[in-house]
Design a protein around this motif. Structure first.
Motif, PDB file in Angstrom:
ATOM      1  N   LYS A   1     -16.765   2.501  -2.384  1.00  0.00           N
ATOM      2  CA  LYS A   1     -15.938   1.441  -1.806  1.00  0.00           C
ATOM      3  C   LYS A   1     -16.530   0.088  -2.122  1.00  0.00           C
ATOM      4  CE  LYS A   1     -13.676  -0.036   2.459  1.00  0.00           C
ATOM      5  NZ  LYS A   1     -13.475   0.239   3.889  1.00  0.00           N
TER       6      LYS A   1
ATOM      7  N   PRO B   1     -10.552   6.123   4.748  1.00  0.00           N
ATOM      8  CA  PRO B   1     -11.255   4.910   5.209  1.00  0.00           C
ATOM      9  C   PRO B   1     -12.409   4.461   4.320  1.00  0.00           C
ATOM     10  CG  PRO B   1     -10.733   6.308   7.078  1.00  0.00           C
ATOM     11  CD  PRO B   1     -10.350   7.076   5.853  1.00  0.00           C
ATOM     12  N   LYS B   2     -13.148   5.368   3.706  1.00  0.00           N
ATOM     13  CA  LYS B   2     -14.289   4.981   2.898  1.00  0.00           C
ATOM     14  C   LYS B   2     -13.974   4.883   1.403  1.00  0.00           C
ATOM     15  CE  LYS B   2     -17.802   6.800   6.059  1.00  0.00           C
ATOM     16  NZ  LYS B   2     -19.000   7.685   6.201  1.00  0.00           N
ATOM     17  N   ASP B   3     -12.700   5.070   1.056  1.00  0.00           N
ATOM     18  CA  ASP B   3     -12.294   4.981  -0.347  1.00  0.00           C
ATOM     19  C   ASP B   3     -11.972   3.547  -0.736  1.00  0.00           C
ATOM     20  OD1 ASP B   3     -12.477   7.729  -0.615  1.00  0.00           O
ATOM     21  OD2 ASP B   3     -10.322   8.067  -0.289  1.00  0.00           O
ATOM     22  N   PRO B   4     -12.091   3.204  -2.028  1.00  0.00           N
ATOM     23  CA  PRO B   4     -11.543   1.936  -2.508  1.00  0.00           C
ATOM     24  C   PRO B   4     -10.052   1.876  -2.202  1.00  0.00           C
ATOM     25  CG  PRO B   4     -12.973   2.913  -4.157  1.00  0.00           C
ATOM     26  CD  PRO B   4     -12.793   3.952  -3.092  1.00  0.00           C
ATOM     27  N   GLU B   5      -9.538   0.692  -1.947  1.00  0.00           N
ATOM     28  CA  GLU B   5      -8.172   0.561  -1.458  1.00  0.00           C
ATOM     29  C   GLU B   5      -7.105   1.010  -2.446  1.00  0.00           C
ATOM     30  OE1 GLU B   5      -7.483  -3.479  -0.525  1.00  0.00           O
ATOM     31  OE2 GLU B   5      -7.674  -4.202  -2.591  1.00  0.00           O
ATOM     32  N   ASP B   6      -7.431   1.089  -3.729  1.00  0.00           N
ATOM     33  CA  ASP B   6      -6.437   1.514  -4.709  1.00  0.00           C
ATOM     34  C   ASP B   6      -6.593   2.983  -5.107  1.00  0.00           C
ATOM     35  OD1 ASP B   6      -8.829   0.952  -5.898  1.00  0.00           O
ATOM     36  OD2 ASP B   6      -7.978   0.087  -7.724  1.00  0.00           O
ATOM     37  N   THR B   7      -7.275   3.751  -4.268  1.00  0.00           N
ATOM     38  CA  THR B   7      -7.479   5.183  -4.552  1.00  0.00           C
ATOM     39  C   THR B   7      -6.195   5.977  -4.330  1.00  0.00           C
ATOM     40  OG1 THR B   7      -9.809   5.086  -3.922  1.00  0.00           O
ATOM     41  CG2 THR B   7      -8.767   7.250  -3.866  1.00  0.00           C
TER      42      THR B   7
ATOM     43  N   GLY C   1      -2.608   8.120  -0.062  1.00  0.00           N
ATOM     44  CA  GLY C   1      -3.413   6.919  -0.243  1.00  0.00           C
ATOM     45  C   GLY C   1      -4.884   7.144   0.059  1.00  0.00           C
ATOM     46  N   PRO C   2      -5.648   6.060   0.101  1.00  0.00           N
ATOM     47  CA  PRO C   2      -7.101   6.165   0.288  1.00  0.00           C
ATOM     48  C   PRO C   2      -7.496   6.563   1.703  1.00  0.00           C
ATOM     49  CG  PRO C   2      -6.429   3.876   0.292  1.00  0.00           C
ATOM     50  CD  PRO C   2      -5.213   4.658  -0.065  1.00  0.00           C
TER      51      PRO C   2
ATOM     52  N   SER D   1       0.834  -1.207   0.000  1.00  0.00           N
ATOM     53  CA  SER D   1       0.000   0.000   0.000  1.00  0.00           C
ATOM     54  C   SER D   1       0.868   1.257   0.000  1.00  0.00           C
ATOM     55  CB  SER D   1      -0.930  -0.001   1.209  1.00  0.00           C
ATOM     56  OG  SER D   1      -0.180  -0.086   2.418  1.00  0.00           O
TER      57      SER D   1
ATOM     58  N   GLU E   1      -3.976  -0.672 -10.767  1.00  0.00           N
ATOM     59  CA  GLU E   1      -4.229  -2.109 -10.881  1.00  0.00           C
ATOM     60  C   GLU E   1      -3.776  -2.682 -12.210  1.00  0.00           C
ATOM     61  OE1 GLU E   1      -5.442  -4.103  -8.414  1.00  0.00           O
ATOM     62  OE2 GLU E   1      -5.184  -2.302  -7.196  1.00  0.00           O
TER      63      GLU E   1
END
Length: 202
Positions: free
Chosen positions: A201, A126-132, A123-124, A84, A161
């Motif tokens: 998310k 908490p409520k973002d998609p993990e690859d934001t 980085g993302p 990450s 991705e």
């Protein structure tokens, strides 16, 4: 039968007339004019790489002519960095490379960048998609060329991705969006913005 008289003045005028007549024509054996040497570098073609030794080999998209063209770069990521954190560090390295003034060789070949320095990426939330990836400047406020450069560079790297898209957000509360780098964006960024759609998310 009397022969016409030729005066001295007429005799003197003949050489001058011959020169004038010769000067008005184009000689068939004349060598073509040399307009100077041919350009030393083909536009949008680099004979040397800007990639430095060591680090992670990457590519960034610069504008050349009316299209986006990939050029080699290098970003440094410490060994052992978690995935990450590594993704964010790669994205920041790419962003920094895009903001750098192209080298002299690149400028000679016609390359330029519209990405301004000083922008950071994180980085993302908490409520973002993990690859934001969240930029310090809202994507909607970037110029058309800068957004195209960022989207195509990120989507083609370890920062995303690898499916030709990247999820970007800004520092505010606006929903994050997935941006795609299409063939049209790469070939004509002036008339084709990266298509995007709002994501949640999951």
């Amino acid at each position: 039968m009397r022969r016409p008289r030729v005066t001295l003045r007429q005799l003197l005028a003949l050489p001058v007339l011959a020169v004038l007549v010769a000067g008005c024509g184009i000689r068939s054996t004349e060598v073509p004019t040399d307009f100077g040497p041919a350009p030393s570098r083909v536009r949008c073609s680099l004979s040397e790489s800007a990639q430095a030794s060591g680090g992670l080999a990457v590519q960034v998209f610069l504008l050349c002519g009316s299209s986006l063209v990939a050029v080699d770069r290098t970003v440094r990521v410490p060994d052992g960095t978690e995935d990450s954190a590594r993704r964010v560090q790669v994205a920041q390295g790419l962003l920094d490379q895009l903001a750098e003034t192209p080298s002299a060789a690149e400028r000679d070949a016609g390359y330029q960048t519209y990405v301004r320095g000083g922008t950071t990426v994180s980085g993302p939330r908490p409520k973002d998609p993990e690859d934001t990836l969240r930029l310090s400047t809202p994507p909607a406020e970037l110029s058309r060329y800068a957004l195209a450069q960022l989207v195509c560079t990120f989507s083609d790297s370890a920062a995303a991705e690898g499916d030709g898209s990247v999820i970007l957000g800004g520092p505010g509360t606006a929903p994050v969006r997935r941006y795609d780098c299409t063939d049209e964006v790469r070939s004509q960024p002036s008339s084709h913005q990266p298509p995007s759609s709002e994501v949640t998310k999951g």
